[in-house]
Design an enzyme around this catalytic site. Structure first.
Site, PDB file in Angstrom:
ATOM      1  N   HIS A   1      17.294   3.340  18.504  1.00 27.40           N
ATOM      2  CA  HIS A   1      16.675   3.619  17.196  1.00 27.40           C
ATOM      3  C   HIS A   1      15.259   3.067  17.185  1.00 27.40           C
ATOM      4  O   HIS A   1      15.073   1.863  17.336  1.00 27.40           O
ATOM      5  CB  HIS A   1      17.494   2.968  16.082  1.00 27.40           C
ATOM      6  CG  HIS A   1      17.212   3.548  14.735  1.00 27.40           C
ATOM      7  ND1 HIS A   1      16.023   3.361  14.088  1.00 27.40           N
ATOM      8  CD2 HIS A   1      17.955   4.333  13.931  1.00 27.40           C
ATOM      9  CE1 HIS A   1      16.060   3.989  12.925  1.00 27.40           C
ATOM     10  NE2 HIS A   1      17.218   4.582  12.808  1.00 27.40           N
TER      11      HIS A   1
ATOM     12  N   LYS B   1      14.597  17.942   7.062  1.00 22.59           N
ATOM     13  CA  LYS B   1      13.137  17.871   7.083  1.00 22.59           C
ATOM     14  C   LYS B   1      12.515  19.242   6.810  1.00 22.59           C
ATOM     15  O   LYS B   1      11.471  19.358   6.176  1.00 22.59           O
ATOM     16  CB  LYS B   1      12.685  17.341   8.436  1.00 22.59           C
ATOM     17  CG  LYS B   1      11.177  17.239   8.634  1.00 22.59           C
ATOM     18  CD  LYS B   1      10.866  16.475   9.916  1.00 22.59           C
ATOM     19  CE  LYS B   1       9.395  16.535  10.240  1.00 22.59           C
ATOM     20  NZ  LYS B   1       9.017  17.613  11.122  1.00 22.59           N
TER      21      LYS B   1
END
Length: 888
Positions: free
Chosen positions: A132, A554
């Site tokens: 991450h 998105k």
């Protein structure tokens, strides 16, 4: 208590003046939020002034003070969750979401013991850990926090004498001092190897010892609910990893890096196994004078002595008359030989990666008669030990420890995690062209990398068995030809030879974009109708399909993405049933709501019927590891929630709307999703000023520049369309708007709710449809976490014309979404129905605010031409992320 200790450390290490400054900032921030209403504006102005005029030498220590505080806050909250779980253990009713609650719910719903048993025994849950780029804590920091957590548990569990209490408190203070003195910032961008070490910490320190407990929990919960034993149960949990195998947009993951990651996981796993075998050998001291060893054990010892005469000669005198101990010494020796091969292979590979060796992979160290060739050989030995102990009357003097180790081997194999590879679908197409063309075709870098990676996977399987790496995920799959191209590449290196015996890898299409999700049903149907591919899938046993929660959100906003994901998961199980093929849906979730995050069990129960069917797989992103798996009790609670949700969904006992009602709800949701899509697209993609606003009203430039993760923030050069979903979401979390998780939701709800009867239907859907209820709950949480007044300060960083065009629209949609969420849920304030979360957010936000103010000042100063202060900026990024959680 932890905050008090941190205050002592600050005074000792930085002086009273710094501590007083930190306290002044903290109190102003609290007054700004919780003081008398008429004084809040004054407190906000004083806070902004205090931070804007902070002496340069105090900026970093102030940022670090709040960041370390959040580390300790997170630790305290984790400990509180452990306390709650322990408190429920003595209650008449089990904790909500626990396995005991799950089996009781199944029994009360009329599910027979046999049906529940069959579901539990066939359940498969796979958790795939990923790196991450907004969370990469150094392993040394994790270790310090782990020791602090142990202190908190000791403090709760043990009745300490005053002297012991004093010593324990001093030890905790020393750990906090060491944490303060430790640099959390990497001086270089973390390598893939650094990320491998980080995820390995959670597996080695937590999950390795924990997973055998999962089967025990299932057995106890079943017995309590049904008053009969569950019976033989394979551990349902598998741990996979993308860290080291994710080639999607990360040029640092080369075939050599991928192979090194496989070897790193294997070497770490074998080291744990060697230690475990040695401990078992020490423990199994049963003497043949008192216990009669079964003939099968003696025969296996004769075979071991024939195969390993040196080991026999070494241990025979020391284990005379102790047959089980002698067997474990042979097991230990074979594991040590297997480990030595892995270490030699990795050292050879490292030399090549460093440019110090030119040998081909075929020249690597191979062959050792003592070594295990596959985990199945080890499980055979351990099963023999366990069975013969039981047969000899030693069921309660060692057999359970052996079975616990056997359970670990069945879950992990030789590696602490099974690596999965991911590559862009376009690389598979390019590689297949080079293999099929009769003329010379230019080999693209992506094609060469994919073929090299597949070759490394084939070699790893030959050396360590198929479980070393047997999954290839194709990101941005657009059609069936992408998957067929990948299969051709796999077959070229021996991973998918035609016929059952040679099918050694799963090809997993990943549908990420909105268009790809909408086309996924047709693509999967075409694949399962393809004779050659169908043969391959039958050999593998199931077709895995991955769905992404990030890129579609998105592209089109939360509502439209959720609608597309729901439709996909309704269609795929039906297609698989028609084809007679088992289906496994792989959920590519992040922690943020915009990327599919939310409470684990609630998210599973919200899935369409048939979407689980005994198989659940999901990603666990880097930041999730800290608050889900940092302590054994937290990890066990996390696994309980996932397993319980998968069981309830598989047996379909949770309340659901009927078919006609569901069709009406789905049509309504699709309608509001279209309204949300139009509003979202109008702002994010159709207004040319938005990209400029986004770039200047968030710390995006700092995020893309700083050494946060090994992977670049963009898949390729370009504008916002090439930006990955994680930095997109992370940027909006940093400026406290969290826009991707709610923008367009208010417009969508309003467009439907304003129709006659619209509000009544929305409330009915919220009460009766788990899918809609879970979505509203997630949006409510995000709205409560967002701080629109702080966002307005970030908006001041944007050019005036851009700000005036974009910021008011964001503020208006935020207010609209809040109004409609509260109206549908019939609450006066957000999170009235979740007081625990509401209190957590209320306690955290005042401490996040100073970091946001400082980040704004640092960005403003840098953009005005002052010296770049990357270190302070990175510290604010980390601190805000630690305080906000759910960032990516």
């Amino acid at each position: 208590m932890l905050g008090h200790l941190l205050g002592e450390v600050l005074r000792e290490q930085e002086g009273q003046a710094l501590f007083d400054q930190e306290e002044r900032i903290r109190l102003l921030s609290i007054r700004r939020r919780r003081g008398p209403h008429e004084g809040r504006a004054q407190a906000a102005a004083e806070l902004a002034e205090a931070l804007a005029t902070l002496p340069a030498e105090q900026v970093e220590p102030i940022i670090r003070a709040f960041t370390v505080y959040f580390r300790l806050v997170n630790l305290a909250e984790q400990h509180h969750r452990i306390r709650r779980a322990r408190a429920h253990a003595t209650d008449a009713e089990p904790q909500r979401g626990s396995l005991e609650a799950t089996f009781l719910a199944l029994r009360r719903a009329g599910v027979s013991a046999q049906r529940a048993r069959e579901a539990a025994q066939s359940l498969e849950v796979t958790l795939t850990v990923t790196a991450h780029p907004t969370e990469a804590s150094r392993r040394t920091v994790l270790a310090k926090l782990f020791r602090l957590a142990e202190y908190l548990e000791q403090r709760d569990r043990c009745a300490l004498t005053p002297v012991e209490q004093e010593r324990a408190l001093a030890a905790a203070r020393e750990e906090i001092t060491a944490l303060w003195q430790t640099d959390e910032i990497r001086h270089e961008r973390p390598s893939v190897g650094d990320e491998v070490k980080n995820v390995a910490w959670y597996i080695e320190e937590i999950l390795w010892d924990l997973l055998p407990d999962v089967s025990d929990q299932l057995e106890r919960a079943f017995a309590h609910a049904y008053n009969e034993p569950l019976g033989a149960l394979p551990n349902p949990v598998r741990i996979h990893s993308w860290v080291g195998g994710d080639m999607d947009g990360n040029p640092r993951v080369t075939p050599e890096v991928l192979e090194d990651a496989i070897l790193a996981y294997r070497v770490r796993g074998l080291r744990l196994l060697v230690r475990a075998a040695a401990r078992l050998g020490d423990a199994l001291s049963q003497s043949s004078r008192h216990v009669t060893p079964p003939p099968s054990l003696l025969a296996s010892l004769d075979e071991d002595a024939r195969r390993l005469p040196d080991v026999a000669a070494t241990w025979a005198p020391r284990t005379e008359g102790e047959p089980w101990r002698r067997k474990l010494r042979f097991v230990q020796a074979r594991l040590e030989a297997t480990l030595a091969l892995g270490e030699a292979r990795r050292a050879f590979l490292r030399r090549r990666m460093d440019g110090h060796g030119s040998e081909s992979p075929a020249a690597t160290p191979t062959g050792n008669e003592a070594a295990y060739s596959a985990p199945e050989e080890l499980t055979k030995d351990l099963a023999l030990v366990a069975d013969t102990l039981v047969a000899a009357g030693c069921a309660r003097s060692g057999a359970e420890e052996v079975r616990a180790l056997l359970a670990r081997v069945r879950v992990f194999g030789f590696s602490i995690a099974e690596l999965e590879a991911r590559a862009p679908a376009e690389d598979a197409r390019a590689a297949a062209r080079t293999l099929s063309s009769s003329t010379t075709v230019e080999v693209t870098s992506g094609a060469a990398r994919l073929l090299g990676a597949l070759d490394a996977i084939a070699r790893a399987q030959r050396e360590g068995g198929e479980r070393a790496c047997r999954t290839l995920i194709l990101s941005m799959t657009q059609g069936p030809d992408d998957v067929l191209a990948a299969l051709a590449c796999a077959r070229a290196v021996g991973l998918g030879i035609k016929g059952t015996a040679g099918a050694h890898i799963d090809i997993v299409p990943l549908f990420e974009s909105h268009d790809a999700l909408n086309a996924s049903a047709d693509i999967v149907r075409a694949l399962l109708d393809h004779p050659e591919y169908r043969e391959h899938v039958k050999a593998r046993g199931a077709q895995e399909v991955m769905i992404g929660y990030s890129d579609s959100s998105k592209e089109v906003g939360l509502l439209a993405a959720a609608a597309a994901l729901r439709r996909t998961q309704e269609a795929l199980p039906e297609i698989a049933r028609e084809a007679g093929i088992a289906l496994r849906i792989f959920h590519g979730r992040g922690e943020s709501v915009a990327r599919g995050g939310g409470p684990a069990q609630q998210a599973i129960l919200a899935l369409p019927p048939g979407a689980v069917a005994g198989r659940y797989k999901a990603t666990e992103q880097g930041e999730a590891l800290d608050h889900k798996y940092a302590r054994p009790q937290l990890a066990l609670r996390t696994l309980e929630l996932v397993l319980g949700g998968a069981l309830l969904h598989t047996l379909d006992v949770q309340p659901r709307p009927g078919d006609a009602q569901h069709a009406r709800y789905a049509a309504a949701f699709d309608e509001m999703a279209e309204g949300g899509r139009r509003a979202y697209r109008a702002l994010v993609w159709e207004d040319p000023r938005f990209e400029r606003f986004f770039a200047t009203a968030t710390p995006l430039d700092a995020i893309t520049r700083l050494n946060i993760g090994s992977r670049p923030s963009k898949r390729a050069s370009g504008g916002m369309e090439s930006l990955r979903a994680i930095p997109w979401v992370f940027s909006w979390t940093q400026n406290r708007a969290i826009l991707p998780a709610w923008y367009g939701v208010g417009s969508g709800l309003a467009s439907f709710g304003k129709k006659p009867g619209g509000v009544a239907q929305l409330r009915e859907m919220a009460a009766s449809w788990p899918f809609f209820s879970a979505l509203l709950s997630s949006v409510e949480m995000v709205l409560a976490k967002s701080e629109i007044s702080i966002f307005a300060r970030y908006a001041e960083l944007a050019p005036a014309d851009v700000r005036d065009a974009i910021a008011p629209r964001i503020l208006e949609e935020h207010a609209l979404t809040r109004r409609w969420i509260k109206r549908i849920l019939d609450v006066s304030k957000l999170l009235d129905g979740n007081p625990t979360l509401k209190r957590s957010i209320a306690l955290r936000n005042p401490y996040v605010d100073p970091l946001s103010y400082l980040q704004i000042e640092l960005l403003r100063s840098e953009r005005a031409g002052a010296d770049v202060r990357d270190r302070e900026l990175l510290l604010t990024l980390n601190g805000i992320a630690a305080g906000m959680r759910n960032t990516g």
